[in-house]
Design a protein around this motif. Structure first.
Motif, PDB file in Angstrom:
ATOM      1  N   MET A   1       0.838  -1.188   0.000  1.00 47.70           N
ATOM      2  CA  MET A   1       0.000   0.000   0.000  1.00 47.70           C
ATOM      3  C   MET A   1       0.880   1.248   0.000  1.00 47.70           C
ATOM      4  SD  MET A   1      -3.124   0.751   2.558  1.00 47.70           S
ATOM      5  CE  MET A   1      -2.949   2.237   3.495  1.00 47.70           C
ATOM      6  N   ALA A   2       0.574   2.172  -0.870  1.00 47.43           N
ATOM      7  CA  ALA A   2       1.362   3.393  -1.006  1.00 47.43           C
ATOM      8  C   ALA A   2       1.111   4.337   0.169  1.00 47.43           C
ATOM      9  CB  ALA A   2       1.009   4.091  -2.311  1.00 47.43           C
ATOM     10  N   LEU A   3       2.163   5.040   0.544  1.00 43.42           N
ATOM     11  CA  LEU A   3       2.045   6.026   1.617  1.00 43.42           C
ATOM     12  C   LEU A   3       1.329   7.266   1.107  1.00 43.42           C
ATOM     13  CD1 LEU A   3       5.659   5.965   3.100  1.00 43.42           C
ATOM     14  CD2 LEU A   3       3.618   4.932   4.077  1.00 43.42           C
ATOM     15  N   LYS A   4       0.540   7.870   1.969  1.00 46.03           N
ATOM     16  CA  LYS A   4      -0.088   9.151   1.648  1.00 46.03           C
ATOM     17  C   LYS A   4       0.977  10.237   1.739  1.00 46.03           C
ATOM     18  CE  LYS A   4      -4.666   7.930   3.286  1.00 46.03           C
ATOM     19  NZ  LYS A   4      -5.773   8.330   4.143  1.00 46.03           N
ATOM     20  N   THR A   5       0.706  11.362   1.119  1.00 43.91           N
ATOM     21  CA  THR A   5       1.670  12.465   1.099  1.00 43.91           C
ATOM     22  C   THR A   5       2.046  12.905   2.508  1.00 43.91           C
ATOM     23  OG1 THR A   5       0.799  13.202  -1.022  1.00 43.91           O
ATOM     24  CG2 THR A   5       2.085  14.803   0.243  1.00 43.91           C
ATOM     25  N   ALA A   6       1.075  13.046   3.393  1.00 45.69           N
ATOM     26  CA  ALA A   6       1.367  13.466   4.771  1.00 45.69           C
ATOM     27  C   ALA A   6       2.275  12.456   5.470  1.00 45.69           C
ATOM     28  CB  ALA A   6       0.074  13.653   5.548  1.00 45.69           C
ATOM     29  N   GLU A   7       2.067  11.171   5.198  1.00 47.58           N
ATOM     30  CA  GLU A   7       2.916  10.138   5.795  1.00 47.58           C
ATOM     31  C   GLU A   7       4.347  10.246   5.273  1.00 47.58           C
ATOM     32  OE1 GLU A   7      -0.359   6.600   6.528  1.00 47.58           O
ATOM     33  OE2 GLU A   7       0.470   6.854   4.507  1.00 47.58           O
ATOM     34  N   LYS A   8       4.489  10.560   4.002  1.00 45.80           N
ATOM     35  CA  LYS A   8       5.820  10.735   3.425  1.00 45.80           C
ATOM     36  C   LYS A   8       6.522  11.932   4.051  1.00 45.80           C
ATOM     37  CE  LYS A   8       4.686   8.665  -1.014  1.00 45.80           C
ATOM     38  NZ  LYS A   8       4.605   8.874  -2.473  1.00 45.80           N
ATOM     39  N   ILE A   9       5.779  13.011   4.284  1.00 43.56           N
ATOM     40  CA  ILE A   9       6.371  14.197   4.911  1.00 43.56           C
ATOM     41  C   ILE A   9       6.834  13.860   6.324  1.00 43.56           C
ATOM     42  CG2 ILE A   9       5.868  16.521   5.781  1.00 43.56           C
ATOM     43  CD1 ILE A   9       3.977  16.793   3.297  1.00 43.56           C
ATOM     44  N   ARG A  10       6.004  13.154   7.060  1.00 42.38           N
ATOM     45  CA  ARG A  10       6.393  12.739   8.421  1.00 42.38           C
ATOM     46  C   ARG A  10       7.650  11.872   8.388  1.00 42.38           C
ATOM     47  NH1 ARG A  10       0.579  11.994   9.244  1.00 42.38           N
ATOM     48  NH2 ARG A  10      -0.122  13.525  10.762  1.00 42.38           N
ATOM     49  N   LEU A  11       7.710  10.939   7.446  1.00 42.53           N
ATOM     50  CA  LEU A  11       8.852  10.044   7.323  1.00 42.53           C
ATOM     51  C   LEU A  11      10.128  10.816   6.990  1.00 42.53           C
ATOM     52  CD1 LEU A  11       9.941   7.138   7.247  1.00 42.53           C
ATOM     53  CD2 LEU A  11       9.265   7.056   4.839  1.00 42.53           C
ATOM     54  N   MET A  12      10.041  11.738   6.033  1.00 39.10           N
ATOM     55  CA  MET A  12      11.215  12.534   5.666  1.00 39.10           C
ATOM     56  C   MET A  12      11.696  13.369   6.849  1.00 39.10           C
ATOM     57  SD  MET A  12      10.480  13.839   1.754  1.00 39.10           S
ATOM     58  CE  MET A  12       9.137  14.913   2.257  1.00 39.10           C
ATOM     59  N   ALA A  13      10.755  14.014   7.533  1.00 39.58           N
ATOM     60  CA  ALA A  13      11.115  14.844   8.686  1.00 39.58           C
ATOM     61  C   ALA A  13      11.759  13.992   9.774  1.00 39.58           C
ATOM     62  CB  ALA A  13       9.887  15.565   9.225  1.00 39.58           C
ATOM     63  N   ASN A  14      11.191  12.824  10.022  1.00 35.64           N
ATOM     64  CA  ASN A  14      11.733  11.928  11.039  1.00 35.64           C
ATOM     65  C   ASN A  14      13.155  11.483  10.685  1.00 35.64           C
ATOM     66  OD1 ASN A  14      11.548  10.348  13.440  1.00 35.64           O
ATOM     67  ND2 ASN A  14      11.212   8.550  12.161  1.00 35.64           N
TER      68      ASN A  14
END
Length: 72
Positions: A1-14
């Motif tokens: 399942m593909a990550l949503k944009t907000a999840e990708k932003i959280r992941l990058m920030a983390n």
């Protein structure tokens, strides 16, 4: 399942050890406005480019023709 944009932003920030509040401030958004966009998962392309730049990522958006595989 593909990550949503907000999840990708959280992941990058983390991965960069940066808070979402710092991302908001670093992209000239209020924390409240940025938080609302994260909750709605609703960002303009220009905002995504700013977020990527702030976090040291490159934003790539492509459209691929399913019949030919051609990318635009």
């Amino acid at each position: 399942m593909a990550l949503k944009t907000a999840e990708k932003i959280r992941l990058m920030a983390n991965r960069k050890d940066v808070t979402l509040g710092a991302v908001a401030e670093g992209t000239d958004q209020t924390r409240q406005n940025f938080s609302n966009k994260i909750k709605r998962d609703d960002f303009k392309e220009s905002e995504l480019a700013s977020i990527a730049e702030f976090l040291g990522y490159e934003l790539k958006i492509t459209f691929t023709d399913k019949a030919t595989g051609e990318e635009i």
